[in-house]
Design an enzyme around this catalytic site. Structure first.
Site, PDB file in Angstrom:
ATOM      1  N   GLY A 146       1.066  -1.317  -0.269  1.00  0.00           N
ATOM      2  CA  GLY A 146      -0.066  -0.079  -0.069  1.00  0.00           C
ATOM      3  C   GLY A 146       0.768   1.471   0.598  1.00  0.00           C
ATOM      4  O   GLY A 146       2.177   1.260  -0.724  1.00  0.00           O
ATOM      5  N   GLU A 149       5.833  -3.383   1.563  1.00  0.00           N
ATOM      6  CA  GLU A 149       5.394  -2.914  -0.554  1.00  0.00           C
ATOM      7  C   GLU A 149       4.725  -1.898  -0.876  1.00  0.00           C
ATOM      8  O   GLU A 149       3.829  -1.805  -0.680  1.00  0.00           O
ATOM      9  CB  GLU A 149       5.412  -4.138  -1.586  1.00  0.00           C
ATOM     10  CG  GLU A 149       5.915  -3.812  -2.272  1.00  0.00           C
ATOM     11  CD  GLU A 149       5.142  -3.024  -3.472  1.00  0.00           C
ATOM     12  OE1 GLU A 149       4.680  -1.813  -3.510  1.00  0.00           O
ATOM     13  OE2 GLU A 149       4.052  -3.434  -3.981  1.00  0.00           O
ATOM     14  N   CYS A 183       2.467  -0.289  -8.850  1.00  0.00           N
ATOM     15  CA  CYS A 183       3.132  -0.100  -8.476  1.00  0.00           C
ATOM     16  C   CYS A 183       4.411  -0.154  -9.331  1.00  0.00           C
ATOM     17  O   CYS A 183       5.691   0.784  -8.721  1.00  0.00           O
ATOM     18  CB  CYS A 183       3.723  -1.031  -7.103  1.00  0.00           C
ATOM     19  SG  CYS A 183       3.681  -2.654  -7.266  1.00  0.00           S
TER      20      CYS A 183
END
Length: 315
Positions: A58, A80, A114
């Protein structure tokens, strides 16, 4: 107790995984999926004394809160926390390979990845050609619904759409130039969803917010550099360090730069999403504010075990 908190905006994948586990014969209770909003369901997991290992994906602020909760129970944690991944285009890059990959990296999942390559760093002498070719590729990106043959779909919800549109406004205010896109798509079928046009910003500088902050949308920024030193400085000049991509035909230069770029995964002449070149089993994780620890691969599985020493005197 093994549990996974499904993302409040996208719980279906985790629920489907649980169903597959059940169909495969995994006993009930071994894998548990907890759905709900982060402030309730998500916050309960790191606070529970029965949880002995946590992993979280997140934002850095939420990751900090999870880490604080884990600290109270001394729960090991892997984080992460996103990225602002650079794609460094060197003078000898093969643009026939680089341009399609650069575009795919930022429109995949509508930029809600991401590892999205959201910053393109290009040598000043190659700038005009690269921008022209990326812009042409952006113009033909097919945007539509999930059941259509498209390259990109909508953003996940109205909140994320507003966030991306706000960043588009911020980019303009900071002096960046919109080459393609720059707003919400309208008309059919876009009026029924959260569709933002793939957007290419040019004339971007390292200090701009659109360069420093993770937008999590189909927004690509182009920055120029004059030499290798400046390219590395710009690439490393954010708080993130998740992935990076190098475009060059000089393997020696690629290795030299890969060592200097602060990123957990560096891909050369290919996309680096999900591990370098998408390599199955390659460790995935970040430097700096992109988090710590690695997922995927045998090392990750071992990280979920605990070493025990047993000494026996059999005399």
């Amino acid at each position: 107790m093994d549990a996974v908190a499904a993302g409040e905006g996208a719980p279906l994948t985790a629920l489907y995984l649980a169903r597959l586990a059940q169909e495969a014969g995994i006993p009930p209770g071994v894998l548990n999926v907890v759905t709900g909003c982060g402030a309730e369901a998500g916050a309960a997991l790191p606070a529970h004394p029965g949880i002995r290992k946590m992993t979280f994906t997140g934002s850095p602020p939420t990751g900090t809160a999870v880490m604080e909760a884990c600290a109270r129970n001394l729960t090991p944690l892997q984080l992460e926390l996103g990225g602002k991944s650079p794609q460094i285009v060197l003078l000898d890059a093969d643009l026939t390979k680089a341009v399609p990959a650069i575009v795919r990296s930022i429109v995949m999942n509508s930029g809600q990845v991401c590892a999205a390559g959201s910053r393109v760093l290009v040598h000043s002498s190659l700038h005009d050609r690269l921008v022209s070719e990326v812009a042409d590729a952006f113009r033909v990106v097919r945007v539509g619904l999930w059941d259509q043959s498209v390259d990109m779909g909508p953003l996940i919800n109205a909140r994320q759409e507003k966030r991306v549109l706000d960043y588009l406004a911020i980019g303009r205010e900071e002096g960046a130039e919109v080459v393609v896109g720059g707003g919400k798509l309208t008309g059919e079928p876009y009026d029924g969803g959260y569709f933002v046009a793939p957007t290419l910003f040019d004339r971007v500088t390292p200090g701009m917010r659109i360069t420093q902050e993770e937008i999590f949308g189909p927004v690509l920024s182009v920055l120029t550099y004059e030499d290798e030193e400046e390219a590395v400085a710009i690439a490393n000049g954010t708080r993130y360090g998740l992935t990076a991509t190098l475009w060059t035909q000089d393997v020696g230069r690629a290795v030299r730069l890969a060592r200097r770029v602060q990123a957990g995964q560096v891909a050369v002449n290919t996309l680096g999403d999900g591990g370098p070149a998408g390599a199955i089993g390659a460790p995935f994780g970040g430097y700096k504010h992109s988090g710590f620890g690695r997922s995927m691969g045998p090392d990750y599985l071992e990280d979920w075990t605990q070493v025990k020493t047993v000494v026996i005197n059999a005399a």
